[in-house]
Design an enzyme around this catalytic site. Sequence first.
Site, short mmCIF file in Angstrom:
data_model
loop_
_atom_site.label_atom_id
_atom_site.label_comp_id
_atom_site.label_asym_id
_atom_site.label_seq_id
_atom_site.Cartn_x
_atom_site.Cartn_y
_atom_site.Cartn_z
N LYS A 189 0.85 -1.20 0.00
CA LYS A 189 0.00 0.00 0.00
C LYS A 189 0.88 1.25 0.00
CE LYS A 189 -3.17 3.16 0.95
NZ LYS A 189 -3.81 3.32 2.25
N ASP A 320 -12.94 1.72 3.33
CA ASP A 320 -12.04 2.53 4.17
C ASP A 320 -12.53 2.57 5.63
OD1 ASP A 320 -9.66 3.86 4.51
OD2 ASP A 320 -10.21 5.63 3.33
#
Length: 413
Positions: A189, A320
Amino acid sequence: MIRIEATRLIPGRGEPIDDGVVLLDGDTIAYAGPRADAPVEATGGSGTTPVVKVDTVMPGLWDCHVHLFGTHSASPSYVFAEPVALRAARACADLAAALRAGFTSVREAGGLGIHLAAAVAEGSVPGPRVYAAGAALSVTGGHTDLHALPPAWVRDLSRWEPSIRVCDGVTGVVEAVREQLRAGAEVIKICASGGVISERNDPQHQQFTRAELEAIVEVAAMADRSVMAHCHGTAAMLAAVEAGVRTIEHGSYIDDEVAAAMRERGTLLVPTRLIGCEFLEHAGSLSPEMAAKMLAVYEDSGERIARAAASGVRIAMGTDVLLSGPDLPAGWGNNGRELPLLVELGLTPLQAIEAATANAPDTLGPRAPRSGQLLAGYDADVIAVHGDPTRDVGVLADPAAVTHVWQAGRLVG
Ligand SMILES: [Zn+2]
């Protein structure tokens, strides 16, 4: 063997089937399709295949963008001041809540998941399978830097906090990627643009040079890992896509040029609508500066993302979620609320379901498991829900509507 008989079967990709049957053989799906074509099993007596009758059967859901921070606050300086053990305990409850809500897999974009993945895999903690990134990588002053603290403190924090890592220059980013691989990351990420929940940067600004982005993708690819790139602004998105990242996360300012590049390369978009919607509804939980940035980033993003999706950019569902407990905005357990938000963008309910099932494993590139579809030979991660999500996708936003959760063939919820 377990035989699931359903009023309707949603395969993940393709049209639903009325009167469907799914056979689970250990941790694998042995058959999924019309009842008329199903292998004949001895059913009904002792020592025979148990039959479970359900309303709708479908693949277990994926949330492709989560954070296991175990925190009650979105303030970055506060999150890391709480003990890791306390946060890990809360995160375990979050995992259990997501599993009950029908999520059998999550892809984590930075957080404690790199360690909690092992706890789930060994059976110590009930939860979705966790495909974790380890630390979210950003540049000095970037989205995962803590701007209010002295730089030396942040570098020191990264030694024992698995969530964040600041790195600069080709040598620096290569080392940071290798650290995540060493720790067991299933995906890398990066924060290729500024963000909302970081004090002193602009979501429109690119962070990481093209040379740094290419080095990150190269080192990840050598280990068969794909790269997920947090991006709001277009310069960051274009640079990240051209460097070869697998997914664009958020994509708030996506335009036709970026969408064309993504279609050409097969890059997926993970729009994460939930966090924007819920934090804007509870703007008081953010600092005034963050609330203003959130509004600016999300204001027109729905139209832009809808246009990109309509043009053929593939969507994978991600929320998220980052706060512990279902009562907080972007709180764990409400992961299914993203599906109606995708339908608001113009996806059909079936397309939203595909984003949360069949498309999702592709976000892991060469590491994609055989998951997200009801197909023979695929993982027996299967859920049943009450109602018809192809008519009302809101069914999947309600954990109470999830009647059964099988993970690796075991009934776990
Ligand atoms: Zn995130």
